[in-house]
Motif scaffolding. Structure first.
Motif, PDB file in Angstrom:
ATOM      1  N   GLN A 129       1.039   4.020  -2.880  1.00 37.38           N
ATOM      2  CA  GLN A 129       0.744   5.419  -2.577  1.00 37.38           C
ATOM      3  C   GLN A 129       1.800   6.342  -3.173  1.00 37.38           C
ATOM      4  O   GLN A 129       1.475   7.395  -3.725  1.00 37.38           O
ATOM      5  N   GLU A 188      -5.697   3.031  -8.712  1.00 37.92           N
ATOM      6  CA  GLU A 188      -6.789   3.193  -7.746  1.00 37.92           C
ATOM      7  C   GLU A 188      -7.487   1.862  -7.493  1.00 37.92           C
ATOM      8  O   GLU A 188      -7.818   1.529  -6.347  1.00 37.92           O
ATOM      9  N   ARG A 209      -6.527  -2.499   0.084  1.00 37.78           N
ATOM     10  CA  ARG A 209      -7.155  -2.069   1.345  1.00 37.78           C
ATOM     11  C   ARG A 209      -8.232  -3.054   1.782  1.00 37.78           C
ATOM     12  O   ARG A 209      -8.415  -3.308   2.981  1.00 37.78           O
ATOM     13  N   ILE A 261       0.837  -1.202   0.000  1.00 37.53           N
ATOM     14  CA  ILE A 261       0.000   0.000   0.000  1.00 37.53           C
ATOM     15  C   ILE A 261       0.871   1.251   0.000  1.00 37.53           C
ATOM     16  O   ILE A 261       0.611   2.207  -0.733  1.00 37.53           O
ATOM     17  N   LEU A 262       1.924   1.237   0.823  1.00 41.92           N
ATOM     18  CA  LEU A 262       2.824   2.389   0.891  1.00 41.92           C
ATOM     19  C   LEU A 262       3.524   2.624  -0.448  1.00 41.92           C
ATOM     20  O   LEU A 262       3.598   3.764  -0.935  1.00 41.92           O
ATOM     21  N   MET A 319      -5.316  -0.189  -5.352  1.00 42.79           N
ATOM     22  CA  MET A 319      -5.325   0.309  -3.978  1.00 42.79           C
ATOM     23  C   MET A 319      -6.580  -0.142  -3.245  1.00 42.79           C
ATOM     24  O   MET A 319      -6.517  -0.566  -2.088  1.00 42.79           O
ATOM     25  N   GLY A 363      -1.646   8.970   3.611  1.00 46.63           N
ATOM     26  CA  GLY A 363      -0.757   8.963   2.453  1.00 46.63           C
ATOM     27  C   GLY A 363      -1.444   9.113   1.119  1.00 46.63           C
ATOM     28  O   GLY A 363      -0.782   9.083   0.076  1.00 46.63           O
ATOM     29  N   ASP A 364      -2.763   9.261   1.098  1.00 49.70           N
ATOM     30  CA  ASP A 364      -3.499   9.393  -0.157  1.00 49.70           C
ATOM     31  C   ASP A 364      -3.447  10.852  -0.618  1.00 49.70           C
ATOM     32  O   ASP A 364      -3.944  11.738   0.092  1.00 49.70           O
ATOM     33  N   MET A 398       1.214   6.386  -6.919  1.00 51.05           N
ATOM     34  CA  MET A 398       0.042   7.194  -7.263  1.00 51.05           C
ATOM     35  C   MET A 398       0.327   8.684  -7.106  1.00 51.05           C
ATOM     36  O   MET A 398      -0.170   9.503  -7.879  1.00 51.05           O
ATOM     37  N   SER A 399       1.127   9.015  -6.110  1.00 52.56           N
ATOM     38  CA  SER A 399       1.484  10.427  -5.908  1.00 52.56           C
ATOM     39  C   SER A 399       2.266  10.961  -7.099  1.00 52.56           C
ATOM     40  O   SER A 399       2.044  12.085  -7.560  1.00 52.56           O
TER      41      SER A 399
END
Length: 414
Positions: free
Chosen positions: A86, A358, A365, A82-83, A361, A235-236, A89-90
């Motif tokens: 993130q 997305e 989650r 997930i990290l 993600m 972190g989103d 995605m950033s």
């Protein structure tokens, strides 16, 4: 050696199995002279049984501990994934933002849709701002305006854009959004009887360009909305709301669930933070007010199967709409020209990649949430097994003390 003519005999005892312990129905009072087992021998036999039970229960505890260790390791791997996603995605979001600054094609499309509604407040204000910007900037009614709902968010999926606009309706899509109520008041003027002054404020502005604002229109004051005050996804970059995935009565997650509408809207970075004086952005004010916990499903079938866990409504990509629990929207989708919809962010590979990220993600989650629940269940089973082990151990210690007492009696001089 036993006395001549006497032999020690063991009476076969019935065995009753209860749970993990074995209850031996023996009479320890029978002595060797009566052909039974002595107290010391019975105590020793019972201690062996208890020790065997403890070994079985210990192995069961180890199985629970191993499962917990595996689940926690799996959860840590999901956290790492997930990290990493993130961060990815950033980077995609930054690239997409820089590209969108160079092209406003999608924004222009939405603006054209709004302008087609010539006799709406949004159409009048958008026309004046587009064609007479310098004069419009001097008007009191343009101070504090954030924009029209349809222009304040984008949606990656065309079907989702369609069904969300159907859910909100044209009037809500064309609602004017202002920061506070003080900025709203210049929009209309009233006479002494409380009637709308058709020659003043926005109605006068409409008359000046040959238009008439028909019927009611919605205006939203962000400061006066009750915002979402819960946690946001850590972190989103889009600061999505941390909302639990819906569950069916049997504890299973709803199949086909794609997310909450409030989180599936993409918001321009300029509106993510501090739109209101209280520090709330558009997601936790405007879009949370419009959508609340509206759930999005892949198909109508998925949506209907999830009815037990739908409280604030749901939509499906194939056009299904439940406005709230018990209220269904039926019929054929209106595909009329001029219908106002949310735009796609941009027709770029970067955006497609972001949309795929997305989905990944959401899946990660979901897996993490399910793993956390598995961990809780495994901990309960482990704790229960430890408790039973402790009780059995106490019984074993008592049995050992009882078995040692008769032996001491036998050894003591008479």
């Amino acid at each position: 050696m036993y006395p001549t003519g006497q032999q020690m005999s063991f009476q076969k005892a019935p065995v009753t199995v209860q749970g993990q312990s074995t209850m031996m129905q023996l009479d320890p009072k029978e002595t060797s002279s009566g052909g039974g087992m002595s107290e010391a021998e019975f105590a020793l036999f019972n201690s062996d049984r208890l020790q065997s039970d403890l070994e079985v229960m210990g192995n069961k505890i180890k199985q629970h501990e191993d499962k917990l260790k595996f689940l926690k390791s799996h959860k840590n791997k999901l956290d790492t994934s997930i990290l990493d996603l993130q961060v990815h995605m950033s980077k995609l979001h930054s690239t997409s933002t820089s590209r969108s600054e160079n092209t406003n094609l999608q924004g222009e499309d939405i603006n054209e849709q709004i302008l087609q509604h010539v006799n709406s407040a949004a159409g009048v204000l958008s026309y004046v701002q587009s064609h007479h910007y310098s004069q419009a900037s001097q008007l009191d009614m343009t101070n504090g305006v954030v924009g029209v709902v349809a222009k304040l968010g984008t949606v990656n999926d065309e079907n989702l854009s369609q069904v969300l606009s159907d859910y909100l309706g044209t009037r809500s899509m064309l609602a004017l959004v202002y920061k506070d109520y003080k900025s709203v008041t210049p929009l209309e003027k009233y006479d002494n009887q409380g009637n709308v002054d058709r020659n003043g404020a926005i109605h006068g502005l409409a008359s000046s360009i040959g238009r008439t604002i028909e019927g009611h229109f919605d205006v939203i004051s962000l400061e006066n909305l009750r915002p979402f005050v819960g946690m946001r996804l850590a972190g989103d970059p889009q600061r999505r709301l941390d909302l639990p995935n819906p569950k069916l009565p049997n504890g299973e997650y709803s199949p086909g669930f794609l997310g909450y509408a409030v989180n599936l809207i993409q918001i321009d970075p300029a509106y993510l933070l501090c739109v209101t004086s209280y520090g709330y952005g558009l997601r936790e004010t405007l879009f949370y007010s419009l959508f609340s916990h509206l759930q999005v499903y892949k198909t109508r079938v998925d949506m209907i199967s999830a009815l037990p866990c739908i409280t604030d409504g749901a939509v499906s990509l194939d056009g299904g709409i439940i406005r709230k629990s018990g209220i269904f929207t039926l019929g054929i989708r209106d595909a009329a020209a001029g219908k106002v919809r949310f735009a796609k962010p941009s027709a770029s590979q970067t955006t497609d990649n972001y949309g795929e990220a997305e989905k990944q993600m959401n899946e990660l989650r979901w897996k993490k949430e399910k793993t956390l629940e598995d961990i809780k269940r495994a901990q309960v089973l482990r704790d229960h097994a430890l408790y039973n082990f402790g009780k059995k151990k106490e019984e074993f210690v008592r049995c050992l003390s009882q078995s040692s007492y008769p032996n001491e009696q036998m050894k003591s001089p008479r």
